[in-house]
Write a protein that holds these residues in place. Sequence first.
Motif, short mmCIF file in Angstrom:
data_model
loop_
_atom_site.label_atom_id
_atom_site.label_comp_id
_atom_site.label_asym_id
_atom_site.label_seq_id
_atom_site.Cartn_x
_atom_site.Cartn_y
_atom_site.Cartn_z
N ASN A 176 0.90 -1.25 -0.17
CA ASN A 176 -0.17 -0.05 0.01
C ASN A 176 0.78 1.18 -0.26
O ASN A 176 2.14 1.20 0.44
N SER A 182 -5.06 3.28 2.84
CA SER A 182 -6.52 2.60 3.13
C SER A 182 -6.84 1.28 2.59
O SER A 182 -6.23 0.56 1.81
N GLY A 183 -7.73 0.86 3.33
CA GLY A 183 -8.44 -0.71 3.02
C GLY A 183 -8.41 -1.58 4.13
O GLY A 183 -7.66 -1.41 5.07
N ASN A 214 -5.82 -3.84 4.63
CA ASN A 214 -4.41 -3.26 4.43
C ASN A 214 -3.86 -2.55 5.63
O ASN A 214 -4.60 -1.59 6.07
N SER A 268 -9.06 -0.45 -1.84
CA SER A 268 -8.52 0.88 -0.89
C SER A 268 -10.06 1.85 -1.26
O SER A 268 -10.29 2.17 -2.32
N LEU A 316 -2.55 3.86 -6.03
CA LEU A 316 -2.66 3.99 -4.69
C LEU A 316 -2.54 5.39 -4.32
O LEU A 316 -3.51 5.88 -3.09
N ARG A 365 -10.81 6.96 5.96
CA ARG A 365 -10.29 5.64 5.47
C ARG A 365 -10.23 4.78 6.73
O ARG A 365 -10.78 4.78 7.50
#
Length: 415
Positions: free
Chosen positions: A96, A116-117, A120, A201, A265, A315
Motif C-alpha cells: 500500500n 487505506s483498505g 491493508n 482501498s 494508490l 479511510r
Amino acid sequence: MKNWAGNLEYSSADVHSPTSVEELQELVANASRIKALGSRHSFNTVADTDGTHILLDALPQEVVLNTAKNTVKVSGGISYGALGRALEEQGYAIHNLASLPHISVAGAIQTGTHGSGVNNPSLAAAVVSVDLVRASGELVTLTADDDEFLANVVGMGALGIVTGLELAVRPSYDVRQRVLTGLTWEGALANFEAIASSAYSVSFFTDYTGDTIPQVWFKALDSEAPLTDLFGATAATAAMHPLPDMSAENCTEQLDVAGKWLDRLPHFRHEFTPSNGEELQSEFLLPLEQAPAALRAVRELAHKFAPLLFVSEIRTVAADEFWLSPFYQQQSVALHFTWKPLQAEVEAILPELETALRPFGARPHWGKLFTPGEYDFAALYPRFEDFRALVQANDPTGKFSNSLLDSVLGVAVTS
C-alpha cells in the motif's frame, strides 16, 4: 528551517547531513539532543529538537531487492515515490501507499502513517527489519525475532535514528480507480463497513455538512468488479480532485483506467510537487465498529469547524502489533482533517473535536496536530508503559526527546 507546511520553524541549533552511517553514529554519540528529519511532512514538533538536526538525504541511497526472500532493503531517507519506481522497474511492489508518494519511508513508518483498505495494515506492517542508531551511537539491526522489534518500528524517533529498513514486497499489480458521488450520509452510516470493503482501498471525502458525501474514491484490483453505483452513489463521468474547485490534473488517473499500483494508490501523481504552507492536518484513529457513531458525533460539530476545513478524508486500516501504532490490535477507521492554514483557530477547535471522539477510543496520528493533554495514552495503548520503560533504558538523558515526546511520554530524564 521549516516543516513542509511552513507552520513550524524548527528550533535546532545545528544541522548536519552525514555522508555515512559511521559519521552519523559519531554525531549521535557526541550530541546532547539530536533528531532526524525526513520529508518534514509532519505538522507538529514530533521531529523537532533544540540540539542537532540530522538530514538523511546525503547518506548512500539504496534499494536492494532480494527475490529469494521477497524483501527490499532501503535507506531510511528514501521517498515512497522513488522506492515505488525502483521496485516497479524490477516487477515488484509493496502492499500500500499513502495519499502522497513524496514522504520518506523512515519518517512515515516511525509515525504510523498508512494508506487505506479494511485488509491493508499501515506502511509499518511491511517492515521485516530495521537499522537504527541508538543514543549511545551504536548501530543495531532488529528483526521480528527480537523482543524490542515491535516497539522500535513505530517509535516517533524516541528510540533511535532509522538508517535503513527491510520491507516485504510482492509481485507488481494493477489498480483501477473510480470516484462515486452523491452517497447519502444515511446510506453511508447504515452500510459503512460494506462500502469500505467494496474495493482494495476506499476513501470518503467530505466536510461533514449536508445530506451527502461529495466523493468516494475506490481503488480496485483487477479481480474486483468496477462499481457503477453503490447505495445510491453514482460514478463520476470526469476525473475529480478531492477539493471540488481544484483541477484534477495533478491527481492519479481515474475513470477505471488500469495502471500500476504506484500510479493509482496515491491520490496525487509523483511528478506533482505538493504545495507548501497551504494546509494543516490532523487525524484520529478509532475502532472500525465505532465509525457510524463517531461520524455522527463529528457531524454534530460540523457547523463549528467546517469553515476551517478544506476537506476530511475517511479511510480504514487493518490492525497491527506495533506497540505505539495507532492501529495496535485494532481494525480502524481514520478520520483525517485537512485544515486551512489557520493554526490558532484550528488549535482552538481541536480540544472540542477530540472530546467528542474520546468516548470512541480515538488515537491521534503522531505526526499531525493534536492536543496531548486530551489523551490518556496509557489507557489507549496497552504496551505504553513498556514503551516508556524502553525509552528510559535506551535514552536515559533524553537525547532523542523534545517537547512533544515529553508531553506524550512524560519520561523523566537524567542529565
